[in-house]
Design an enzyme around this catalytic site. Structure first.
Site, PDB file in Angstrom:
ATOM      1  N   TYR A 116       7.323  55.740 123.378  1.00  0.00           N
ATOM      2  CA  TYR A 116       7.236  54.656 124.362  1.00  0.00           C
ATOM      3  C   TYR A 116       7.137  55.180 125.796  1.00  0.00           C
ATOM      4  CZ  TYR A 116       8.463  51.677 120.439  1.00  0.00           C
ATOM      5  OH  TYR A 116       8.451  51.036 119.229  1.00  0.00           O
ATOM      6  N   TYR A 140       0.136  54.422 117.121  1.00  0.00           N
ATOM      7  CA  TYR A 140       1.568  54.302 117.377  1.00  0.00           C
ATOM      8  C   TYR A 140       2.318  55.538 116.889  1.00  0.00           C
ATOM      9  CZ  TYR A 140       6.380  52.699 117.049  1.00  0.00           C
ATOM     10  OH  TYR A 140       7.745  52.597 117.175  1.00  0.00           O
ATOM     11  N   LYS A 153      16.894  48.302 124.082  1.00  0.00           N
ATOM     12  CA  LYS A 153      17.218  47.306 123.058  1.00  0.00           C
ATOM     13  C   LYS A 153      18.645  46.791 123.183  1.00  0.00           C
ATOM     14  CE  LYS A 153      13.131  48.132 121.477  1.00  0.00           C
ATOM     15  NZ  LYS A 153      12.001  47.226 121.798  1.00  0.00           N
TER      16      LYS A 153
END
Length: 332
Positions: free
Chosen positions: A288, A262, A48
């Site tokens: 992830y 998730y 990010k």
């Protein structure tokens, strides 16, 4: 692809290394290289930070004083946004969705959440399935009512501005591959909010580098995931002045490794975390990179990647491991 045209704040340690993983390569029957975007530096690193260079650049260009964003409770994006705000003298307001349903003490208060607080972010928790777009708008309105100037960043930093960070990463990978005389067969990354995969696809397409990008889904079913990635890659190509560069067939997501949902752990994720750590000393995260490596291992064992030269994008997130200690701490 002249990225200096876009406002940018330098937050990351770039270029990040491209390193071979020799023992994982031997185990999987391919030549595996790791793009170490866990080494971007800000708040312990992660993908990010690349996106935030352009997003915070845009915020400062708009004379904003508060970053407003959202994510799941153990969001890597929120951690890095909070750190970017602190580094640039901005306020930070975040909404954390209780997306997994976990109320474990470590999940709600350790890992990334602990760091969010350390960086000074104002945190508000909301239940699972909350309309997060509406919550962002509400928080931005609250900031305006207090006299602030908010800049809203979508979850994951995944819009066309943020995706420019992975256009730049695509350029880095091509340059590094040329330096090592590597002919790459594919790039593999986790794909969730779509900014990483979308930016890579747009960057490679605009450069004319014919390297397929395989996204391993962490949340959505394949049709929805591929549509999100295609939309964002196309929007990014438009920003770069090359709207025709991205085609639908360049977007491939394998969403067979999401598991129960998730942020939820399964034995395949635990195996991936263990394998990466004990073969090449790599710390992956449970949400992830753990799922992306789970998918990579399964695909390699099926023979689908036999003999290929593959770059795996390590998007960081090991800080989140500490939020899952009660769930996975006894599994190693």
């Amino acid at each position: 692809m002249h990225l200096a045209r876009f406002p940018r704040v330098r937050l990351a340690h770039l270029p990040t290394p491209l390193e071979v993983a020799p023992r994982l390569s031997e185990m999987l029957g391919l030549e595996l290289w790791i793009k170490r975007d866990d080494c971007t530096g800000l708040a312990g690193g992660g993908n990010k930070t690349r996106k935030l260079e352009f997003l915070v650049g845009a915020a400062l260009d708009d004379d904003c004083d508060t970053l407003v964003t959202q994510g799941a409770v153990q969001s890597n994006h929120v951690r890095q946004t909070a750190a970017a705000a602190a580094a640039c003298g901005l306020n930070c307001e975040v909404i954390l969705e209780e997306r997994t349903g976990s109320r474990a003490e470590d999940y709600m208060g350790n890992g990334n959440v602990l760091l969010d607080k350390l960086f000074g972010a104002a945190i508000r928790f909301v239940p699972r399935d909350t309309d997060m777009t509406a919550e962002l708008e509400k928080t931005a309105d609250d900031v305006r009512e207090r006299g602030g100037r908010p800049y809203v960043i979508p979850g994951g930093g995944s819009n066309a501005i943020g995706a420019l960070g992975y256009v730049d990463c695509a350029r880095e990978i091509v340059v590094q591959a040329d330096e090592f005389d590597l002919e790459l067969d594919r790039i593999v990354c986790a794909t969730g909010s779509a900014g990483t995969q979308g930016g890579l696809i747009a960057g490679l397409a605009v450069m004319g580098a014919d390297i397929p990008v395989l996204g391993i889904g962490v949340r959505a079913p394949r049709p929805k995931q591929e549509e999100m990635v295609f939309k964002l890659a196309t929007e990014t190509a438009v920003m770069l002045g090359r709207p025709e560069a991205v085609s639908r067939d360049q977007v491939v997501a394998d969403c067979d490794y999401v598991g129960e949902g998730y942020g939820l752990i399964d034995p395949g994720v635990v195996e991936a975390l263990r394998r990466a750590a004990r073969t090449d000393g790599l710390l992956l995260d449970p949400v992830y990179t753990g799922k992306a490596m789970k998918g990579l291992i399964a695909l390699a064992r099926s023979g689908a990647l036999q003999g290929e030269t593959v770059v795996f994008i390590h998007t960081g997130g090991a800080q989140g491991l500490f939020g899952y200690q009660s769930e996975i701490g006894d599994l190693f």
